[in-house]
Design an enzyme around this catalytic site. Structure first.
Site, PDB file in Angstrom:
ATOM      1  N   LYS A  62       0.840  -1.203   0.000  1.00 34.36           N
ATOM      2  CA  LYS A  62       0.000   0.000   0.000  1.00 34.36           C
ATOM      3  C   LYS A  62       0.878   1.257   0.000  1.00 34.36           C
ATOM      4  O   LYS A  62       2.101   1.170   0.225  1.00 34.36           O
ATOM      5  CB  LYS A  62      -0.904  -0.019   1.232  1.00 34.36           C
ATOM      6  CG  LYS A  62      -0.146   0.018   2.563  1.00 34.36           C
ATOM      7  CD  LYS A  62      -1.063  -0.336   3.733  1.00 34.36           C
ATOM      8  CE  LYS A  62      -0.293  -0.271   5.050  1.00 34.36           C
ATOM      9  NZ  LYS A  62      -1.078  -0.837   6.165  1.00 34.36           N
ATOM     10  N   TYR A 281      15.263  31.089   7.480  1.00 34.07           N
ATOM     11  CA  TYR A 281      14.032  31.795   7.843  1.00 34.07           C
ATOM     12  C   TYR A 281      13.932  32.016   9.353  1.00 34.07           C
ATOM     13  O   TYR A 281      14.309  31.146  10.142  1.00 34.07           O
ATOM     14  CB  TYR A 281      12.808  30.972   7.415  1.00 34.07           C
ATOM     15  CG  TYR A 281      12.504  31.045   5.942  1.00 34.07           C
ATOM     16  CD1 TYR A 281      12.199  32.257   5.327  1.00 34.07           C
ATOM     17  CD2 TYR A 281      12.486  29.892   5.163  1.00 34.07           C
ATOM     18  CE1 TYR A 281      11.900  32.314   3.979  1.00 34.07           C
ATOM     19  CE2 TYR A 281      12.186  29.938   3.811  1.00 34.07           C
ATOM     20  CZ  TYR A 281      11.899  31.165   3.224  1.00 34.07           C
ATOM     21  OH  TYR A 281      11.602  31.202   1.892  1.00 34.07           O
TER      22      TYR A 281
HETATM   23  C1  LIG Z   1      -0.394  -1.812   6.829  1.00 35.41           C
HETATM   24  C2  LIG Z   1      -1.008  -3.081   7.240  1.00 35.41           C
HETATM   25  C3  LIG Z   1      -0.233  -4.248   7.334  1.00 35.41           C
HETATM   26  C4  LIG Z   1       1.271  -4.236   7.223  1.00 35.41           C
HETATM   27  O1  LIG Z   1       1.790  -3.721   8.443  1.00 35.41           O
HETATM   28  P1  LIG Z   1       3.360  -3.567   8.714  1.00 35.41           P
HETATM   29  O2  LIG Z   1       3.416  -3.137  10.130  1.00 35.41           O
HETATM   30  O3  LIG Z   1       3.840  -2.532   7.770  1.00 35.41           O
HETATM   31  O4  LIG Z   1       3.975  -4.885   8.461  1.00 35.41           O
HETATM   32  C5  LIG Z   1      -0.882  -5.445   7.593  1.00 35.41           C
HETATM   33  N1  LIG Z   1      -2.228  -5.482   7.774  1.00 35.41           N
HETATM   34  C6  LIG Z   1      -3.007  -4.372   7.721  1.00 35.41           C
HETATM   35  C7  LIG Z   1      -4.456  -4.468   7.958  1.00 35.41           C
HETATM   36  C8  LIG Z   1      -2.423  -3.139   7.474  1.00 35.41           C
HETATM   37  O5  LIG Z   1      -3.174  -2.029   7.450  1.00 35.41           O
END
Ligand SMILES: *Cc1c(COP(=O)(O)O)cnc(C)c1O
Length: 393
Positions: A62, A281
């Protein structure tokens, strides 16, 4: 284009990847060079798979593959044998489908109203987490004779997405009887990175209770850190994300993963600043001695947070130049960051040299600490102006 990586959503090439491919700005022209080691990602996936055997090892890609590029990451993992992927939303799912034509692809954010057809068009599976979603999915699948499947998310304590344990228990007889195309039962740990947290065992126990009501349906609860809790958490499928990209899934112990990213940014100018002058800044940093400043071409627009600015009250972060740790001075601005290189030998730094943000001197986790955040956010914030060099050997 021969040997090019599919990096745009419209690309659907399946060509063999070249050993190293640069995308985005040309290396010489870019303010920074981000090197992404796809073979390290593959090796991390294989490490996680071995740690989880006999469970299946999926991959969470993702947020554009945690900022590293959905297509190149998914393509490499597909070649390595990964057949199940998770992304956040439909747009990511559609992109992923083009490079992983045969994979099972789950959309973690679930079924948004009216999107059934989009799931079917790209053969994507919603991770359903409410009765309303089930109702809409049922209606869609029966009208359109679609049987691409879905996952059911059961909330065991996160209070984010998913049905309550009670709701999922009540639904079990209906879902089992109707052969709804339920392909995966899942839940998510709240605090898997804290191996000592009692929450882990509590969540696992509620999930196991629910799982018993969904006999024959594969079950999954472990994210990256969950894999390292203990084998009880592996169940049928594990869902690592961040560990694939080199972040330590076991923060209290040595990182079992290989580093994946390196980020170097260019020195645009070296200048002398007289005693008493200020830099940047709001004039927040004052030279307490005649100082030499290197200005590098990376700022908050590149995902390098202003929280690492250094001022007269409190030191900020550092970058590494010519092997030395150099303090950030003054406010980090949109495109630029100033470093105090006064302590370096004369002429050790010149225009065009590269300073290390993430690399051998400091890993992603330590960079997150420096920026007041976590490795996850460092990766997903990595700017789009960098030249991206994919190492693919
Ligand atoms: C993002 C996510 C993962 C992966 O988690 P990590 O901590 O990056 O390994 C697994 N399951 C769900 C539902 C997630 O949202």
């Amino acid at each position: 284009m021969q040997g090019s990586l599919p990096v745009s959503p419209s690309s659907d090439t399946q060509d063999e990847l070249a050993p190293a491919v640069a995308v985005g700005a040309p290396v010489d022209e870019a303010g920074g060079v981000l090197t992404i080691d796809l073979s390290a990602i593959e090796s991390n996936w294989k490490t996680l798979r071995s740690a989880s055997t006999p469970a299946e090892c999926a991959a969470v890609v993702k947020a554009n593959g945690y900022g590293l590029g959905l297509e190149p990451v998914a393509q490499r993992l597909t070649q390595a044998g990964c057949t199940t992927f998770f992304v956040a939303d439909l747009s990511e799912g559609k992109r992923l489908r083009k490079v992983a034509p045969d994979a099972d692809i789950y959309i973690l954010n679930g079924l948004a109203p009216g999107t059934g057809q989009a799931f079917a068009d790209s053969n994507l599976r919603p991770v359903i987490g409410s009765a309303a979603e089930i109702a809409e999915w049922d209606a869609f699948t029966s009208v359109h004779q679609w049987d691409g499947g879905f996952a059911l998310h059961v909330d065991t304590g996160m209070n984010r997405l998913g049905m309550s344990v009670e709701e999922a228990a009540a639904f079990a007889p209906r879902i089992n009887a109707a052969n709804h195309g339920l392909k995966l039962l899942m839940s998510h740990f709240v605090a898997a990175q804290f191996a000592q947290s009692p929450r882990n065992a509590e969540q696992l126990q509620s999930f196991r209770d629910i799982r018993a009501l969904y006999r024959g349906v594969p079950a999954s609860i472990a994210n990256s850190s969950g894999i390292f809790l203990n084998a009880d958490a592996h169940l049928d499928l594990v869902r690592p994300g961040v560990a694939l990209y080199g972040v330590n899934p076991t923060p209290s112990t040595k990182n079992p993963m290989q580093p994946v990213v390196e980020l170097k940014v260019r020195v645009a100018q070296v200048r002398d600043v007289a005693f008493g002058e200020t830099v940047g800044y709001d004039a927040t940093w004052t030279a307490r001695r005649p100082s030499r400043i290197a200005v590098v071409t990376m700022g908050y627009a590149d995902g390098f947070f202003r929280s690492a600015s250094g001022d007269d009250q409190k030191p900020g972060g550092t970058l590494y130049v010519a092997g030395h740790s150099c303090p950030i001075v003054g406010r980090i601005s949109m495109d630029l960051t100033a470093l105090d290189i006064t302590d370096l030998p004369d002429r050790a730094v010149k225009r065009g040299d590269l300073a290390t943000v993430i690399g051998e001197e400091r890993d992603v986790d330590a960079t997150g600490e420096m920026l007041g955040t976590i490795g996850y956010e460092v990766l997903t914030s990595l700017g789009r102006r960098y030249a991206r060099v994919y190492k693919n050997d």
